[in-house]
Design a protein around this motif. Structure first.
Motif, PDB file in Angstrom:
ATOM      1  N   LEU A 126       0.905  -1.376   0.086  1.00 54.30           N
ATOM      2  CA  LEU A 126      -0.054  -0.035  -0.017  1.00 54.30           C
ATOM      3  C   LEU A 126       0.767   1.312   0.050  1.00 54.30           C
ATOM      4  O   LEU A 126       1.753   1.217   0.768  1.00 54.30           O
ATOM      5  CB  LEU A 126      -0.989   0.104   1.218  1.00 54.30           C
ATOM      6  CG  LEU A 126      -2.050  -0.838   1.433  1.00 54.30           C
ATOM      7  CD1 LEU A 126      -2.793  -1.000   2.637  1.00 54.30           C
ATOM      8  CD2 LEU A 126      -2.931  -0.943   0.101  1.00 54.30           C
ATOM      9  N   SER A 186       0.600  12.330  -1.888  1.00 57.37           N
ATOM     10  CA  SER A 186      -0.092  11.877  -0.817  1.00 57.37           C
ATOM     11  C   SER A 186       0.140  12.623   0.575  1.00 57.37           C
ATOM     12  O   SER A 186       0.093  12.039   1.540  1.00 57.37           O
ATOM     13  CB  SER A 186       0.085  10.350  -0.701  1.00 57.37           C
ATOM     14  OG  SER A 186      -0.319   9.642  -1.718  1.00 57.37           O
ATOM     15  N   SER A 239      -2.181  13.080  -5.530  1.00 51.34           N
ATOM     16  CA  SER A 239      -2.469  11.596  -4.617  1.00 51.34           C
ATOM     17  C   SER A 239      -1.954  10.385  -5.218  1.00 51.34           C
ATOM     18  O   SER A 239      -2.478   9.980  -6.604  1.00 51.34           O
ATOM     19  CB  SER A 239      -3.750  11.537  -4.186  1.00 51.34           C
ATOM     20  OG  SER A 239      -4.206  10.128  -3.519  1.00 51.34           O
ATOM     21  N   ALA A 291      -3.149   7.644  -4.557  1.00 47.82           N
ATOM     22  CA  ALA A 291      -4.681   6.663  -4.703  1.00 47.82           C
ATOM     23  C   ALA A 291      -4.880   6.948  -6.020  1.00 47.82           C
ATOM     24  O   ALA A 291      -5.886   6.073  -6.377  1.00 47.82           O
ATOM     25  CB  ALA A 291      -5.167   6.939  -3.548  1.00 47.82           C
ATOM     26  N   GLU A 316      -8.994  10.570   0.755  1.00 51.27           N
ATOM     27  CA  GLU A 316      -8.341   9.340  -0.066  1.00 51.27           C
ATOM     28  C   GLU A 316      -7.134   9.061   1.036  1.00 51.27           C
ATOM     29  O   GLU A 316      -6.929   7.850   1.253  1.00 51.27           O
ATOM     30  CB  GLU A 316      -8.010   9.733  -1.312  1.00 51.27           C
ATOM     31  CG  GLU A 316      -9.326   9.965  -2.210  1.00 51.27           C
ATOM     32  CD  GLU A 316      -9.182  10.277  -3.491  1.00 51.27           C
ATOM     33  OE1 GLU A 316      -8.029  10.392  -3.792  1.00 51.27           O
ATOM     34  OE2 GLU A 316      -9.831  10.287  -4.116  1.00 51.27           O
ATOM     35  N   ASP A 317      -6.085   9.994   1.086  1.00 54.32           N
ATOM     36  CA  ASP A 317      -4.925   9.588   1.692  1.00 54.32           C
ATOM     37  C   ASP A 317      -5.071   8.911   3.190  1.00 54.32           C
ATOM     38  O   ASP A 317      -4.378   8.285   3.654  1.00 54.32           O
ATOM     39  CB  ASP A 317      -3.928  10.665   1.502  1.00 54.32           C
ATOM     40  CG  ASP A 317      -3.482  10.876   0.219  1.00 54.32           C
ATOM     41  OD1 ASP A 317      -3.359   9.841  -0.452  1.00 54.32           O
ATOM     42  OD2 ASP A 317      -3.308  12.124  -0.189  1.00 54.32           O
ATOM     43  N   VAL A 355      -6.435   5.647   3.281  1.00 50.31           N
ATOM     44  CA  VAL A 355      -5.346   4.629   2.819  1.00 50.31           C
ATOM     45  C   VAL A 355      -4.289   4.528   4.070  1.00 50.31           C
ATOM     46  O   VAL A 355      -4.048   3.269   4.290  1.00 50.31           O
ATOM     47  CB  VAL A 355      -4.516   5.320   1.452  1.00 50.31           C
ATOM     48  CG1 VAL A 355      -3.197   4.356   1.382  1.00 50.31           C
ATOM     49  CG2 VAL A 355      -5.343   5.184   0.210  1.00 50.31           C
TER      50      VAL A 355
END
Length: 662
Positions: free
Chosen positions: A6, A19, A26, A28, A95-96, A99
């Motif tokens: 990841l 990120s 990002s 992602a 999003e980060d 994650v």
């Protein structure tokens, strides 16, 4: 994918590093061309505004504006700064952060699995030592459970609605089965469909009454005025019954372990009855009585006649009775059953889009009234509406309601008979003395001839001398037994009233024909009013048909071709019954908790090679003592061989053995 695969964002704040917190880039997003996507969006929004301006502003104003130059550039920069810098960075940060949480979760789970030399319990303990704020996932789990619960409820409601519509289409009509499905059909006390008085051709009125008994309620309901002593005794009684049930289950398991036969239904009942004496008794005055095992006699005496409220003048927070009452009130035993039912019906109405403008919750009276509209005048109400009355009855209330019902039915009989007598007198006065008006006049005219020519020759009595038992209104009523006296249906009395009303209307029509004198108008008004009130009374529920528990009385008015309220109320009723009632339970089916055939060893037969016979007989273990109410069976004979079952064994006398047992 392991945790190492990841993408790990640096724990720094930077606008450009991929990120990072606050970054516009990002990992992602897998290096998508964000600038091109943003330019496309901004270009579209700018063109929309320019097009809007050109369409709305006058031509002379447009000529003065620099449409193709400065204005478009300013709009573009405005959208770019506000949209990209705020929304885009917010999305990237979200999003980060997600994650990171997933990465940490996978790392922790893999650590648990791969730590071969550390027990899982120790690893879990170390995680919990970190504190509730760091490792607590309870709130997230509750949220997930709530989401799945709401989702399942919406799906179930949709399935129920689909099932209701399907059944309605298959029936091609609306009937009682459209409301309550098979597993709850027994709870219906009365369901009646009739045409609406104002619009009989297009609108129908439905009355549905459902009675949920005390024994079927998931959460028991008590009246507000019930004493604290009654609540405590009820709790003790439930504890005694639960204790007896546990003892019976233990006896069943012990018998199965010994290889004995299961208890029959009657044996279970007698065993329960014999166990009652060991847990309580009827010695009220003895402080050492078994009935005071769970609560001492002196405490029970302190709370005698103690109800929901204490007089403020005699209230003392240090008294025993006040503290006992406080404990009971904290558990909310008195109110939680009724409040649960109210919350259930209102929540279901809300989620089913069945709004209501009027609700009256009579908490102390254990009654709630819900109407879709506040107005009660049917002339001003729409054709789609409903009204719900939820009430809890105990046996004392039902006894008083039955007395009132007896008086009301007797009053109707008196009033209808009085109008019958008035009409009969007027009818006799209007008859012509010389003409034949009816069969009675014809019989009187020929009475002497019948006596001389027929009855004197045959020796039979004349018609006037014979006792007249049949009144020609209803058939002769049979004598009442104790069953009818205790559960009066009043079907015979209601039929008599209905028949008298019909005959009085026919007689007035024949008497006056097309004439409307004052006598006819007065009697017809009285008859019409009595008929209206009688049918309203007949529409009500006979309290002799009710049992202590909840009565859900629903009045629905719906358009015949649409049936919107009917279909929606069917889903509401089924969901309410499922959430409040345990439903009908047959103890005979529920008693088979463990079958002997699933634990017996003698049915595990195989065709293995027969071993040599062991000459040493193995003595069968002595069975454990049976309960006092059940005779002990004879001990079984010892087996002849080890490790083999003789399939050629013959059936024993009075039973079956060997292969026959299969």
């Amino acid at each position: 994918m392991g945790a190492i695969d990841l993408p790990k964002s640096p724990n720094v704040f930077h606008p450009e590093k991929p990120s990072a917190v606050g970054s516009r880039n990002s990992l992602a997003q897998e290096y998508r061309d964000q600038q091109a996507e943003v330019n496309l969006l901004l270009e579209e929004e700018t063109n929309k505004v320019i097009h809007h301006l050109t369409a709305r502003l006058p031509k002379d104003v447009l000529e003065r504006l620099d449409i193709m130059g400065g204005l478009k550039e300013k709009l573009y920069n405005y959208f770019n700064q506000n949209y990209q810098n705020m929304f885009n960075r917010y999305m990237v940060t979200s999003e980060d952060e997600m994650v990171k949480k997933v990465r940490n979760f996978v790392d922790r789970e893999e650590t648990k699995v791969l730590s071969r030399y550390t027990p899982k319990e120790i690893a879990i303990l170390l995680d919990e030592v970190g504190g509730a704020d760091k490792f607590n996932t309870g709130e997230i789990e509750k949220s997930v459970v709530n989401m799945y619960g709401h989702l399942q409820g919406h799906i179930q409601r949709g399935v129920n609605e689909l099932e209701t519509h399907t059944n309605s289409i298959l029936r091609q009509k609306t009937d009682t089965g459209a409301f309550v499905r098979g597993e709850n059909a027994y709870s219906i006390v009365k369901c009646a469909f009739k045409d609406n008085q104002l619009k009989p051709k297009t609108v129908t009125d439905v009355k549905l009454s459902v009675n949920i008994l005390d024994a079927e309620l998931i959460s028991p309901i008590f009246h507000y005025q019930v004493t604290v002593e009654f609540l405590i005794k009820d709790l003790i009684a439930k504890h005694i019954i639960d204790t007896i049930d546990k003892i019976i289950e233990q006896i069943k398991d012990d018998r199965i372990d010994q290889g004995l036969e299961e208890l029959s239904d009657s044996e279970i009942i007698f065993t329960k009855l014999n166990r009652v004496d060991g847990l309580t008794d009827d010695e009220i005055d003895d402080p050492k009585s078994k009935r005071y095992t769970f609560m001492a006699k002196k405490l029970m005496e302190r709370i005698t006649d103690l109800r929901a409220e204490i007089d403020p003048e005699s209230f003392d927070a240090l008294n025993i009775r006040e503290n006992i009452k406080k404990i009971i009130d904290m558990e909310n035993i008195r109110n939680r059953g009724f409040n649960t039912a109210i919350n259930s019906i209102t929540a279901i109405l809300d989620t089913s889009k069945m709004g209501y403008q009027y609700i009256e919750n009579l908490k102390n009276g254990r009654e709630v009234i819900i109407r879709e509209y506040e107005d009660t005048d049917i002339v001003n109400l729409p054709d789609e509406r409903y009204g719900i009355k939820l009430r809890y009855f105990d046996n004392a209330q039902l006894i008083e309601d039955r007395k009132a019902y007896d008086v009301q039915i007797k009053s109707f009989e008196t009033e209808v008979q009085h109008l019958w007598d008035v009409l009969e007198v007027i009818y006799q006065d209007k008859k012509s003395f010389f003409a034949v008006n009816d069969f009675e006049d014809l019989a009187k005219k020929n009475k002497s001839k019948i006596r001389k020519t027929i009855k004197e020759k045959s020796g039979e009595p004349v018609y006037e001398d014979i006792a007249k038992v049949w009144d020609e209104i209803s058939f002769v009523k049979s004598a009442e037994t104790e069953v009818e006296k205790s559960n009066r249906t009043y079907i015979y009395e209601k039929d008599r009233i209905r028949t008298r009303i019909i005959r009085m209307r026919d007689r007035m029509r024949k008497m006056y024909d097309f004439l409307y004198p004052i006598e006819r108008r007065v009697m017809e008004e009285r008859l019409q009013w009595l008929e209206k009130e009688y049918y309203r009374f007949d529409y009500m529920i006979n309290p002799y048909h009710l049992q202590p528990g909840i009565l859900l009385d629903v009045d629905i008015t719906s358009i015949k071709r649409k049936k919107v309220t009917l279909d929606a109320m069917a889903n509401v009723l089924n969901e309410f019954l499922h959430g409040v009632s345990k439903g009908f339970q047959d103890a005979a089916f529920a008693s088979f908790s463990r079958r002997r055939s699933t634990v017996r060893e003698d049915i595990n037969q195989s065709f293995a090679t027969i071993v040599e016979e062991d000459t040493t007989a193995v003595a069968a273990p002595a069975p454990k003592p049976r309960p006092a109410a059940i005779p002990a069976p004879k001990a079984k004979a010892a087996p002849k061989k080890k490790g083999v079952v003789d399939s050629r064994a013959k059936a024993k006398k009075g039973g079956r053995g060997g292969i026959a047992e299969l």
